[in-house]
Enzyme design. Structure first.
Site, short mmCIF file in Angstrom:
data_model
loop_
_atom_site.label_atom_id
_atom_site.label_comp_id
_atom_site.label_asym_id
_atom_site.label_seq_id
_atom_site.Cartn_x
_atom_site.Cartn_y
_atom_site.Cartn_z
N THR A 1 0.83 -1.20 0.00
CA THR A 1 0.00 0.00 0.00
C THR A 1 0.87 1.25 0.00
O THR A 1 2.09 1.20 0.20
CB THR A 1 -0.92 0.04 1.24
OG1 THR A 1 -0.10 0.27 2.39
CG2 THR A 1 -1.69 -1.25 1.41
N CYS A 2 0.23 2.42 -0.19
CA CYS A 2 0.97 3.68 -0.26
C CYS A 2 1.08 4.35 1.10
O CYS A 2 1.39 5.54 1.19
CB CYS A 2 0.31 4.60 -1.28
SG CYS A 2 0.36 3.89 -2.93
N ASP A 3 0.80 3.61 2.16
CA ASP A 3 0.90 4.15 3.52
C ASP A 3 2.30 3.84 4.04
O ASP A 3 2.74 2.69 4.00
CB ASP A 3 -0.16 3.47 4.39
CG ASP A 3 -0.29 4.14 5.75
OD1 ASP A 3 0.76 4.44 6.37
OD2 ASP A 3 -1.43 4.36 6.19
#
Ligand SMILES: *Cc1c(COP(=O)(O)O)cnc(C)c1O
Length: 377
Positions: A323-325
């Protein structure tokens, strides 16, 4: 001793069937083996499987057939166990903070054993589960546990005798004490002090108490060394014998992780291998913190992994999720040592991944679905 053989059936299945990743393959034979190992090392101790470790229906059904009882924390877990054939008398509602309507729901389904750790919860139980058996959770230290649980629940042990007498006054049936020494507890002697504290409560309360529920905490096989289950059995049952000489007790434990973790192989696919950040090698997997590897928080649980290139030249790698977290980095402070041959599309098998993975996965954060679960009979 667990060797890679523990994972042979799951990895053969993965090799033959090549299911889409991420996927968790659970070998139910290993669950049954672990349950037998528990029974052998804890004779006379009732096994209340902590459902949150892995609520897969096939696992619950298997444990029902093996005669286990269940530690449940919510109405959904109650329904799950009953649907799998568990008798309501085999359920322990082990969450010290329950909504009034959930207590009433459990009671209507036949659940008669509830935990509490506060007078406020006792009042709710007296109203919505009249006459039920109740046990008091006392606080216990989590030193030695890789996943501590001590801060959230449990009253000071010196309050317990008074609360149990109060339960009697409210028309409930006080039956005993529970505690939890933290999960993945690597020190068998972590149980000794709370067992002695429970004995003190039994002596002070002046009630016919019998239940000593010693919670979860037995370890799975991750990186590093874990004492064998026999060491836990000897230390824990030895402490019970010393603290409760001659007493007739109903002994219970709530194993979660140790029954299911080693039965699971989580197959992941490498999305990207990149060295653009300070020359470090970063390996991005198709599962991360939000898809089920939540216990990598603080790099607390370090799984063993296996790849097709094991045995070849190796180097350090930071492992991250898809994910982009930026919280979705699994191991950076202490990188993994992994084969240099790994590239996009290769698999990384996360071993002993059967506990606290699918049950922790978000529904679909950032569009990444959690792993499918396949159970091998
Ligand atoms: C989570 C939990 C367990 C299971 O702990 P493990 O370390 O997985 O064995 C047992 N009892 C209670 C009350 C729990 O919250």
């Amino acid at each position: 001793m667990t060797t890679l053989q523990t994972f042979d059936r799951a990895r053969s299945y993965l090799a033959e069937q090549a299911p889409a990743t991420p996927v968790l393959v659970m070998d139910l034979k290993v669950v049954a083996e672990r349950h037998a190992e528990f029974s052998a090392n804890f004779p006379g101790v009732t096994c209340f499987y902590a459902v949150k470790a892995n609520p897969q229906p096939e696992i619950i059904s298997l444990l029902v057939r093996l005669g286990a009882s269940f530690d449940v924390a919510s109405t959904a877990e109650i329904d799950l166990c009953l649907a799998a054939g568990a008798r309501p008398e085999s359920l322990s509602y082990g969450n010290p903070a329950k909504k009034a309507r959930d207590i009433a729901y459990a009671y209507a389904r036949g659940v008669r054993l509830f935990v509490f750790d506060s007078p406020q919860e006792l009042a709710k139980l007296a109203e919505h589960a009249p006459g039920a058996q109740v046990f008091c959770r006392i606080a216990a230290a989590s030193a030695g546990a890789l996943w501590p649980l001590g801060r959230k629940f449990g009253c000071p042990p010196e309050h317990a005798a008074g609360l149990l007498r109060q339960a009697l006054g409210l028309g409930l049936e006080p039956v005993g004490i529970s505690f939890h020494v933290g999960s993945q507890q690597l020190d068998p002697s972590g149980w000794v002090v709370p067992i002695a504290a429970a004995a003190q409560v039994f002596a002070e309360a002046g009630l016919p108490l019998r239940l000593l529920n010693m919670g979860g905490g037995l370890p799975a096989r991750y990186q590093g060394e874990q004492p064998p289950m026999s060491a836990y059995g000897e230390t824990i049952l030895g402490a019970v014998a010393r603290s409760f000489p001659g007493a007739e007790l109903d002994l219970a434990m709530e194993p979660g992780r140790c029954l299911v973790a080693d039965a699971g192989v989580l197959r992941t696919e490498i999305v990207l291998v990149s060295a653009e950040r300070n020359q470090d090698r970063w390996i991005y997997l198709d599962i991360g913190r939000f898809g089920g590897l939540a216990e990598t928080e603080g790099e607390a649980i370090r799984y063993r992994v296996a790849t097709a290139f094991d045995g070849g030249p190796e180097g350090p790698a930071v492992l991250a999720g898809p994910t982009c977290d930026s919280a979705d980095i699994l191991f950076e402070r202490e990188p993994y040592t992994l084969p240099l041959a790994l590239s996009s599309g290769d698999h990384v098998d996360v071993l002993s991944a059967g506990a606290y993975t699918t049950s922790y996965a978000s529904i679909c954060f950032n569009g990444f679905t959690p792993p499918e679960v396949i159970c091998l009979d």
